[in-house]
Design a protein around this motif. Structure first.
Motif, mmCIF file in Angstrom:
data_model
loop_
_atom_site.group_PDB
_atom_site.id
_atom_site.type_symbol
_atom_site.label_atom_id
_atom_site.label_comp_id
_atom_site.label_asym_id
_atom_site.label_seq_id
_atom_site.Cartn_x
_atom_site.Cartn_y
_atom_site.Cartn_z
ATOM 1 N N THR A 53 0.844 -1.196 0.000
ATOM 2 C CA THR A 53 0.000 0.000 0.000
ATOM 3 C C THR A 53 0.878 1.244 0.000
ATOM 4 O O THR A 53 2.103 1.166 -0.014
ATOM 5 C CB THR A 53 -0.935 0.006 1.220
ATOM 6 N N ASP A 54 0.233 2.399 0.021
ATOM 7 C CA ASP A 54 0.971 3.650 -0.097
ATOM 8 C C ASP A 54 1.782 3.934 1.158
ATOM 9 O O ASP A 54 1.500 3.425 2.249
ATOM 10 C CB ASP A 54 0.013 4.806 -0.368
ATOM 11 N N ALA B 151 -2.297 -0.016 -3.286
ATOM 12 C CA ALA B 151 -1.896 1.390 -3.371
ATOM 13 C C ALA B 151 -2.755 2.146 -4.380
ATOM 14 O O ALA B 151 -3.387 1.551 -5.259
ATOM 15 C CB ALA B 151 -0.419 1.486 -3.759
ATOM 16 N N ASP B 152 -2.757 3.456 -4.251
ATOM 17 C CA ASP B 152 -3.493 4.302 -5.193
ATOM 18 C C ASP B 152 -2.641 4.499 -6.439
ATOM 19 O O ASP B 152 -1.753 5.350 -6.478
ATOM 20 C CB ASP B 152 -3.815 5.647 -4.544
ATOM 21 N N HIS C 211 -1.781 7.880 -8.298
ATOM 22 C CA HIS C 211 -0.758 8.816 -7.838
ATOM 23 C C HIS C 211 0.657 8.300 -8.056
ATOM 24 O O HIS C 211 1.616 8.949 -7.630
ATOM 25 C CB HIS C 211 -0.968 9.131 -6.346
ATOM 26 N N TRP C 212 0.779 7.137 -8.670
ATOM 27 C CA TRP C 212 2.112 6.593 -8.912
ATOM 28 C C TRP C 212 2.811 7.342 -10.044
ATOM 29 O O TRP C 212 2.186 7.794 -11.014
ATOM 30 C CB TRP C 212 2.013 5.112 -9.272
ATOM 31 N N ASP D 4 7.572 4.257 -10.389
ATOM 32 C CA ASP D 4 6.861 3.340 -9.484
ATOM 33 C C ASP D 4 6.287 2.156 -10.259
ATOM 34 O O ASP D 4 6.370 1.002 -9.804
ATOM 35 C CB ASP D 4 5.734 4.067 -8.755
#
Length: 756
Positions: A594-595, A623-624, A627-628, A632
């Motif tokens: 996750t973030d 993870a979102d 926003h990567w 990433d």
């Protein structure tokens, strides 16, 4: 002359638990001979008619019990496998030390009813209609049917029977115990306490107990304490397995704190309701472990002619330390407990959209996330909470399992088709056992929840619990799940359960029947899962309960994976996952990337560190992705590909804890090795380096000493000077150095056997 029955050694699934009628498995006819010696992977049951001694041998374990002169079933031996030539004399009940310590209490019985002067923890306690509460059980007969030994006990005067059932796994030596109570009297009786059986350890004063405790976001804490005179009780009164204790135990000799050496007796209860395990050292230094449904607020009215089957209580023995014990239990779970055992499916790399979207799911947003997930190699895309009813938060909608027409105007099919076109299968979150008061279902059926009439209905997470013990509720839950799976191409259900019981009333039945809710609820839960799997064999299921609140060997018979904790902080997870694997295989342990920083600790960790932490189990990503950054995605794609290369070894191999993260350790190292010992993968983690000290040398385990292995770094650096190729003996005796310095650093490497 003794009867000797040898059994073929194919691996089989464990029997189902807590059914009113006991499910029997039939095997090939055993070869009967007194002269044939058992192979190491055989299971055998022998009965000596003269001494009335039963001997069960499986893998590296022998379990011996007998019928003594007063017809009690008495434990004689449990430990490392004995020679087939070893014999046991006829058992005799222990002599009482005084009038205060009667023989009934000092004889190590396998199953004892409350009566006849019993003061120790009983396995069974009943009340008859005339107020009598005395029950004294005696051996009556036995049957040996393939791998199954059944001992029939009967009360000395009343028509109450108990069948004790034993089955040994030939691969691991793990023994399955359960009991079935049958009321053949003309009237109902009340069962106030019932256990699956008692495990008796060799008499001693130097035992240590290990067990698992926790809370939400802090599950799977390993505890240790010396066993002393008196009783330690592990339990859940919550209606389900619970976080506070888990129904697993391990007992070894105090001071023998070694992962790979020493005697360990271990066990786990297969029950997903309220449960209780007591560990008792009595006045003659005998250690007993008794487990079954919790007797708190419990009463089961057993009508004339009815039977009650207890859950399975599994236990085993290892001569190879606590690490050996957990490896045996992992092998047993993979080979006999999980769906599709002995070859459970590998866990796919999963993406779950909860953290990016919360309840604000819609078709366009989910399709966008699916496109991004597919680029990094994800194999399963899961839509979490918020897709149904009037679900815009946690205050409404639970119970109304219709697709929200605003969020998904054309139903789920367009999204599912999109996910399939991207090369992934589709999964969905459900919470079938719950209802919001603000829902159409509750407004129509307020009587369907657990409740005491005229009393407040306590909410947790703004929801109440449906009473799954009711036939109409059971039918409703099954029907909507069955329809959901029939109408949509769904490969996976994330089955959540986000609160514990309160007001456990069942006013629809007579007052004397209401406390059956603790048993019937769980029976109906299992029956729903079993029927769904039969009708939809391609569908896989995850057991989730706000994290690890419902993980046990009962629910694992029907679910393919479990969710250990809502805490996805990759450093916290080292400790959580370490504790989890003492009882349960990494093959079912979902671990998400996750973030960073997470909501838990606001700790910043690199993406590589987060992946390596999760790659020790069944890899998921939460993870979102919106926003990567491009780098990433590149990192994630590389590490997902690496995981797929080692996945089978991690999920099905043997786990070695080389350096423990327990007790505030700065280091953690695990190793997983394939069954054929041709591939090993090791993960190393550093919290913080100090004073120029290097990371501890890593000494591998489980390799073949005379086989040559090639070492390869997956992530991080191996220290300069390490050979590229060396023998298994070299890697185990000389060890490996990794170059880890700084804060929150991680590395992983593989050792692969070199073909000659």
């Amino acid at each position: 002359m003794s009867d000797l029955l040898f059994l073929r050694a194919e691996a089989i699934r464990g029997l189902g638990i807590c059914h009113v009628s006991f499910l029997m498995f039939f095997f090939l006819n055993p070869f009967v001979s007194q002269m044939v010696r058992a192979q190491s992977n055989d299971a055998s049951i022998r009965f000596d008619k003269e001494t009335k001694v039963f001997r069960i041998d499986a893998a590296d374990t022998s379990y011996v019990l007998g019928i003594n002169e007063v017809k009690q079933v008495q434990t004689l031996y449990w430990g490392k496998r004995l020679s087939m030539d070893d014999t046991f004399a006829a058992p005799h009940s222990a002599s009482g030390n005084s009038s205060f310590d009667l023989s009934t209490n000092t004889t190590p019985q396998e199953f004892v009813a409350w009566g006849g002067g019993v003061y120790i923890e009983p396995d069974l306690k009943v009340t008859f209609p005339d107020g009598n509460r005395d029950l004294v059980l005696q051996y009556q007969s036995h049957t040996i049917d393939g791998r199954l030994l059944t001992l029939r006990l009967k009360d000395i005067s009343r028509e109450v029977y108990v069948d004790l059932q034993y089955e040994a796994d030939p691969i691991t030596g793990v023994l399955r115990r359960s009991a079935q109570v049958e009321n053949k009297t003309a009237s109902p009786l009340n069962i106030g306490q019932i256990a699956s059986g008692t495990w008796n350890l060799p008499r001693g004063t130097d035992y240590r107990l290990r067990y698992l405790t926790g809370r939400w976001a802090g599950e799977w804490r390993l505890q240790e304490q010396r066993i002393q005179p008196g009783k330690t009780v592990l339990e859940s009164r919550r209606g389900s397995t619970g976080d506070q204790n888990n129904p697993w135990f391990a007992i070894d000799r105090d001071g023998s704190n070694d992962q790979d050496h020493g005697d360990v007796w271990f066990g786990a209860l297969g029950w997903s309701g309220s449960w209780r395990i007591s560990i008792e050292q009595d006045q003659v230094q005998q250690v007993r472990v008794t487990g079954g449904p919790n007797d708190f607020d419990f009463n089961y009215r057993l009508a004339a002619g009815e039977r009650l089957q207890t859950p399975n209580f599994y236990a085993g023995y290892s001569h190879d330390g606590i690490g050996g014990a957990s490896r045996l239990l992992h092998r047993f779970e993979l080979g006999s407990i999980l769906p599709n055992a002995p070859h459970p499916k590998l866990r796919p790399v999963l993406y779950n959209s909860w953290e990016p979207t919360g309840f604000n799911v819609d078709e366009a947003g989910q399709e966008s996330l699916a496109e991004k997930a597919a680029t990094i190699g994800v194999e399963r895309f899961v839509v979490d909470d918020g897709w149904f009813g009037q679900r815009s938060g946690d205050k409404a909608g639970l119970g109304d399992w219709n697709v929200n027409p605003v969020k998904f105007p054309h139903g789920l099919r367009p999204l599912i088709d999109k996910v399939h076109s991207l090369g992934m299968d589709f999964g969905l979150w459900v919470e079938p056992e719950m209802v919001n008061p603000n829902s159409d279902l509750y407004r129509k059926h307020p009587d369907w929840v657990l409740n005491f009439p005229g009393r407040p209905r306590t909410e947790g997470r703004n929801q109440l619990m449906l009473n799954l013990a009711r036939p109409d509720v059971r039918a409703y839950v099954f029907q909507f799940l069955d329809s959901l799976l029939n109408e949509n191409d769904i490969a996976f259900l994330k089955w959540d359960y986000n609160r514990n019981w309160s007001e456990p009333g069942w006013p629809a039945v007579a007052p004397e029947e209401q406390k059956k809710v603790y048993i019937t609820y769980v029976q109906n839960l299992y029956s729903i899962l079993e029927e769904l799997r039969r009708r939809h064999p391609h569908v896989e299921i995850e057991s989730c309960s706000g994290g690890g609140g419902r993980v046990d060997l009962g629910i694992m018979q029907y679910t393919d994976e479990v969710w250990p904790s809502d805490n996805t902080d990759a450093f916290d997870r080292l400790l959580i996952q370490d504790g989890f694997t003492y009882a349960y295989t990494p093959g079912v342990m979902m671990a998400w990337v996750t973030d960073s920083p997470t909501w838990v600790n606001q700790r910043t960790l690199s993406l590589e560190y987060r992946f390596l932490s999760s790659m020790q189990g069944s890899l998921g990503i939460g993870a979102d992705l919106n926003h990567w950054k491009p780098q990433d995605f590149e990192t994630a794609k590389k590490m997902v590909a690496q995981y797929k290369q080692i996945r089978e070894t991690v999920q099905r191999g043997s786990l070695y804890r080389l350096i423990s993260p327990q007790n505030g350790s700065e280091y953690s190292v695990t190793e997983s090795i394939a069954e054929d010992q041709k591939l090993a993968v090791a993960f190393a983690f550093l919290h913080s380096s100090q004073m120029l000290y290097p990371f501890p040398r890593i000494y591998l385990r489980g390799l073949k000493a005379d086989v040559t292995y090639r070492i390869k770094a997956l992530d991080g650096k191996l220290s300069t000077g390490s050979p590229a190729v060396a023998s298994g003996a070299f890697w185990m005796q000389h060890g490996v150095d990794v170059d880890l310095r700084g804060d929150f650093q991680a590395a992983a490497f593989t050792l692969e056997a070199v073909s000659k």
